[in-house]
Design a protein around this motif. Structure first.
Motif, PDB file in Angstrom:
ATOM      1  N   PHE A 195      62.216   8.357  38.079  1.00  0.00           N
ATOM      2  CA  PHE A 195      63.407   7.648  39.075  1.00  0.00           C
ATOM      3  C   PHE A 195      63.773   6.563  38.536  1.00  0.00           C
ATOM      4  CE2 PHE A 195      60.612  10.501  41.648  1.00  0.00           C
ATOM      5  CZ  PHE A 195      61.092  11.157  42.218  1.00  0.00           C
ATOM      6  N   ARG A 196      63.105   5.619  37.846  1.00  0.00           N
ATOM      7  CA  ARG A 196      63.764   4.600  37.061  1.00  0.00           C
ATOM      8  C   ARG A 196      64.607   4.822  36.079  1.00  0.00           C
ATOM      9  NH1 ARG A 196      63.482   0.192  39.452  1.00  0.00           N
ATOM     10  NH2 ARG A 196      61.510   0.886  40.425  1.00  0.00           N
ATOM     11  N   SER A 197      64.083   5.904  35.482  1.00  0.00           N
ATOM     12  CA  SER A 197      64.995   6.437  34.323  1.00  0.00           C
ATOM     13  C   SER A 197      66.154   7.098  34.618  1.00  0.00           C
ATOM     14  CB  SER A 197      64.023   7.607  33.625  1.00  0.00           C
ATOM     15  OG  SER A 197      62.841   7.131  33.130  1.00  0.00           O
ATOM     16  N   GLU A 225      66.379  17.046  40.184  1.00  0.00           N
ATOM     17  CA  GLU A 225      66.543  17.827  39.113  1.00  0.00           C
ATOM     18  C   GLU A 225      65.792  17.420  38.080  1.00  0.00           C
ATOM     19  OE1 GLU A 225      70.709  19.592  40.279  1.00  0.00           O
ATOM     20  OE2 GLU A 225      70.725  17.836  39.376  1.00  0.00           O
ATOM     21  N   LEU A 226      65.856  15.893  37.637  1.00  0.00           N
ATOM     22  CA  LEU A 226      65.202  15.602  36.550  1.00  0.00           C
ATOM     23  C   LEU A 226      63.847  15.891  36.329  1.00  0.00           C
ATOM     24  CD1 LEU A 226      65.382  14.050  33.745  1.00  0.00           C
ATOM     25  CD2 LEU A 226      65.416  11.824  35.236  1.00  0.00           C
ATOM     26  N   GLU A 227      63.150  15.762  37.679  1.00  0.00           N
ATOM     27  CA  GLU A 227      61.741  15.591  37.779  1.00  0.00           C
ATOM     28  C   GLU A 227      61.365  17.096  37.674  1.00  0.00           C
ATOM     29  OE1 GLU A 227      60.255  14.755  41.752  1.00  0.00           O
ATOM     30  OE2 GLU A 227      58.246  14.167  40.752  1.00  0.00           O
ATOM     31  N   LYS A 228      62.061  18.072  38.213  1.00  0.00           N
ATOM     32  CA  LYS A 228      61.817  19.284  38.248  1.00  0.00           C
ATOM     33  C   LYS A 228      61.786  19.843  36.268  1.00  0.00           C
ATOM     34  CE  LYS A 228      63.267  22.051  41.271  1.00  0.00           C
ATOM     35  NZ  LYS A 228      64.508  22.806  41.999  1.00  0.00           N
ATOM     36  N   TYR A 233      58.874  21.094  31.563  1.00  0.00           N
ATOM     37  CA  TYR A 233      58.695  20.906  30.214  1.00  0.00           C
ATOM     38  C   TYR A 233      57.058  20.768  30.074  1.00  0.00           C
ATOM     39  CZ  TYR A 233      63.174  20.961  28.147  1.00  0.00           C
ATOM     40  OH  TYR A 233      64.643  21.515  27.626  1.00  0.00           O
ATOM     41  N   MET A 234      56.337  19.833  31.021  1.00  0.00           N
ATOM     42  CA  MET A 234      55.204  19.561  30.755  1.00  0.00           C
ATOM     43  C   MET A 234      54.353  20.617  30.968  1.00  0.00           C
ATOM     44  SD  MET A 234      55.517  16.359  29.836  1.00  0.00           S
ATOM     45  CE  MET A 234      56.998  16.517  29.166  1.00  0.00           C
ATOM     46  N   HIS A 235      54.855  21.634  31.506  1.00  0.00           N
ATOM     47  CA  HIS A 235      54.009  22.740  31.974  1.00  0.00           C
ATOM     48  C   HIS A 235      53.975  23.907  31.132  1.00  0.00           C
ATOM     49  CE1 HIS A 235      53.342  20.875  35.876  1.00  0.00           C
ATOM     50  NE2 HIS A 235      51.898  21.115  35.760  1.00  0.00           N
ATOM     51  N   VAL A 236      55.037  23.824  30.124  1.00  0.00           N
ATOM     52  CA  VAL A 236      55.151  24.838  29.086  1.00  0.00           C
ATOM     53  C   VAL A 236      53.900  25.294  28.114  1.00  0.00           C
ATOM     54  CG1 VAL A 236      56.773  25.857  27.512  1.00  0.00           C
ATOM     55  CG2 VAL A 236      57.643  25.065  29.201  1.00  0.00           C
TER      56      VAL A 236
END
Lengths: 236, 461
Positions: A195-197, A225-228, A233-236
């Motif tokens: 969120f800060r990003s 959307e950014l979080e999703k 990416y992290m779960h790929v």
């Protein structure tokens, strides 16, 4: 806007691990680049390569056009750094720590100016002359911010800088980053804070297993959307 | 670069002042140094007072003799009952490094009797004094200063990593060599200031004769401190943690100050055997006691073979004559001449062997340099023994005409009796040799440290 921070096929390989897989990146003055990624993704390795703390296996990092590996001391005149956990000399006061680091950076501030930097970073005025040994992590972090700001660098490298800060202080820190950015400072921030990003970033990069897998303009999508996207990416 | 160096020095000073542990360690070393100066000065002053009192003891003895023999006397009686002293005056530097002055006698009471047993009568030493050793300034420098340097330097770089300040420090425009150099430089300044202060106090207190030794002493102190800083730098260049550094440095200290000297001692004793002074004394006593039972003619012929100038003296008749008595005493000395020479040469050879082997232990080398400068080493003591031997010879030359020409000994003759004086002198050649070896040791540790420092990468985090 000139390019002040650049990585060209930057690669770092340890004996048992490939930490960074040929990073190509350019950050311009006034830009805030936020790098998201899990622990071990390669964020800190990237910062350490820009700081010259480690040598690249291949490729090169540049600051203001100077290759870091061959101008390790010179490039540090242009950059300031706030680590995840700012550690200071415990026997010195916050004021003395700031005086030490700013004088090493080539500045001769008056006591009043130093106090202003510390108070401006959120350190209570009554704590300025107390020994750092009695400071909380958040207070040390604020001294770290004051050290970085007082250096008046045109590149700011931040490794989880808001770690240890309360929400109010984090918010003040975000405002500070935006002010510095407006003044032309290029900011590279490694963080877990999506969120800060989104809030302060000009661009947001996502790093996974040493590879920059995506770079987005922060204005192109909202925080959810950014979080999703990040979680995908992290779960790929 | 220079400006940053002094900034780092300034903050090292602030840090140092705020660190109670380091302050206590430094204060303790200062107090130990002051006590060492007090101990050395007091002990040497005591020796000087005792030596000064020997003159009045001799005069008192002469007065007693005059009272006992109011008129003319037989020189044999005087030679038997009257004693004189061979004295080893301390050099003015001896209070800084007492060396062997507290374990070897600094005066020897001599009569006209056989010499060798008198030389070694006082060789027995107080084991408790040997156990505690000299707590002089040289001891403080050789043994305690390395501990101060270890205490100041064991975490010179590792503390920055362990307290997490190194990344922030190295994010400033300065390199690791400058940081290490400044931290080391600050500690060098503190330690050298302390060492030079103590040296100057000791020189003033001890009222040393100002000569080239001032420079040699200070040079040795500086080089020795730099050697230990070099060892600390070498260990820091391994980029290990503080605990590893502390244990390694203490291990090196233990090795160089305790283990290697002990092994050297054993090696030297085994490879360079020396006859015991006791053996020499017993052998001589046997010959002297045997003299009572030998025919007088046989004794005198053996004596005249050495001293033909007395062959025309009157033949000895009756059961006893002083000249016969002193002749068989001298024959006792002659019987052990080879053994006595072997003993002293053996001790010198041992010392020379230690001089060669001390390259293995810098503290042993430096202690040797200090003792050589102060004239308190073994060769100086052996020189004193030789001087005492010559004095005894001169006593014989003085008394023998009275004995063999049967000249009566008058009160006025006392003032013609030879007096002895010997002052330990420094051995500058040995000291220069030791300093040269020390300089090489210093260069070796710094070169090794620099090589390691360049070869082994520092982990900033």
């Amino acid at each position: 806007m000139s390019i002040v921070l650049e990585a060209k096929k930057l690669r770092k390989e340890y004996q048992d691990k490939l930490a960074l897989k040929g990073l190509d990146l350019q950050i311009r003055s006034g830009e805030i680049f936020c790098l998201l990624g899990q622990n071990g993704a390669g964020k800190s390795t990237t910062i350490n390569l820009f700081l010259g703390f480690i040598k690249p296996t291949s490729g090169a990092a540049y600051i203001n056009g100077l290759e870091v590996a061959s101008h390790t001391t010179k490039v540090k005149e242009y950059l300031a750094y706030i680590p995840e956990n700012v550690m200071l000399y415990p026997n010195l006061s916050g004021l003395e720590n700031l005086a030490l680091f700013s004088s090493l950076a080539g500045f001769s501030y008056t006591q009043d100016e130093l106090v202003q930097y510390l108070v401006g970073a959120g350190l209570p005025a009554e704590a300025v002359r107390r020994r750092v040994g009695g400071y909380s992590k958040g207070m040390r972090q604020k001294v770290g911010i004051a050290i970085a700001v007082a250096k008046q660098a045109n590149v700011l490298l931040l490794d989880e800088p808001t770690s240890g800060l309360d929400p109010k202080a984090s918010n003040e820190f975000s405002e500070l980053l935006l002010r510095l950015s407006e003044a032309g400072t290029a900011i590279f921030m490694a963080t877990h804070d999506i969120f800060r990003s989104k809030e302060v970033g000009t661009r947001v990069g996502i790093m996974r297993e040493g590879e920059l897998v995506d770079v987005l303009a922060a204005s192109d999508l909202d925080a959810n959307e950014l979080e999703k996207l990040y979680l995908n990416y992290m779960h790929v | 670069m220079i400006r940053k160096f002094w900034i780092l020095i300034k903050y090292e000073w602030i840090n140092f002042r705020a660190d109670k542990g380091l302050l206590i360690l430094t204060l303790f070393t200062l107090l130990a140094g002051l006590y060492g100066i007090y101990y050395g000065t007091t002990e040497i002053d005591r020796q000087r007072r005792n030596i000064a009192a020997l003159d009045s003891i001799t005069e008192h003895n002469i007065e007693e003799m005059k009272a006992k023999y109011p008129g003319e006397a037989d020189a044999g009686d005087i030679g038997y009952y009257h004693s004189t002293f061979a004295v080893n005056h301390p050099d003015t530097w001896a209070s800084l490094s007492m060396g062997q002055r507290d374990v070897n006698p600094y005066y020897i009471k001599l009569r006209l009797l056989n010499l060798q047993s008198q030389l070694y009568d006082t060789e027995n030493i107080n084991p408790l004094k040997v156990l505690s050793g000299n707590f002089d300034l040289a001891f403080v420098f050789v043994y305690l200063f390395p501990l101060l340097i270890i205490g100041l330097c064991f975490n010179i770089l590792s503390v920055e990593k362990e307290q997490g300040t190194l990344p922030l420090l190295l994010s400033q425009p300065l390199g690791l060599p400058l940081i290490v150099g400044a931290k080391l430089g600050f500690r060098v300044m503190i330690v050298l200031a302390l060492a030079l202060l103590l040296s100057i106090i000791a020189m003033g207190w001890g009222r040393v004769v100002p000569d080239v030794r001032i420079g040699m002493w200070l040079g040795t102190v500086v080089l020795y401190c730099l050697f230990w800083f070099g060892v600390a730098f070498l260990v820091a260049a391994l980029h290990k943690g503080s605990a590893f550094n502390a244990i390694t440095l203490l291990g090196v200290w233990l090795l160089l100050t305790i283990v290697i000297p002990a092994l050297l001692n054993v090696y030297v004793a085994v490879t360079q055997p020396v006859p015991q002074a006791l053996e020499l004394t017993i052998r001589q006593r046997e010959v002297v006691h045997g003299g009572w039972d030998k025919p007088k003619r046989e004794t005198m012929e053996a004596f005249f073979a050495r001293y033909p100038q007395w062959t025309d003296t009157t033949e000895i008749k009756g059961r006893f004559a002083w000249r016969w008595y002193y002749a068989f005493h001298q024959l006792g000395d002659m019987a052990v001449e080879d053994l006595a020479r072997e003993y002293q040469e053996g001790l010198r050879a041992r010392h020379q062997l230690v001089e060669r082997l001390n390259v293995l232990s810098v503290p042993v080398n430096v202690q040797g340099v200090f003792n050589a400068l102060a004239g308190s080493d073994l060769p100086s003591y052996l020189d004193f023994l030789q001087s005492a031997t010559r004095h005894h010879d001169s006593l014989r030359e003085f008394y023998y005409p009275f004995l063999f020409k049967q000249i009566p000994f008058r009160h006025a003759d006392y003032q013609n009796e030879p007096r002895h004086s010997f002052t330990s002198s420094p051995d500058l050649d040995t000291a220069y040799g030791g300093m040269y070896k020390l300089l090489v040791s210093v260069l070796v540790v710094y070169v090794a440290g620099l090589v390691l420092f360049r070869l082994l990468p520092a982990m900033v985090k």
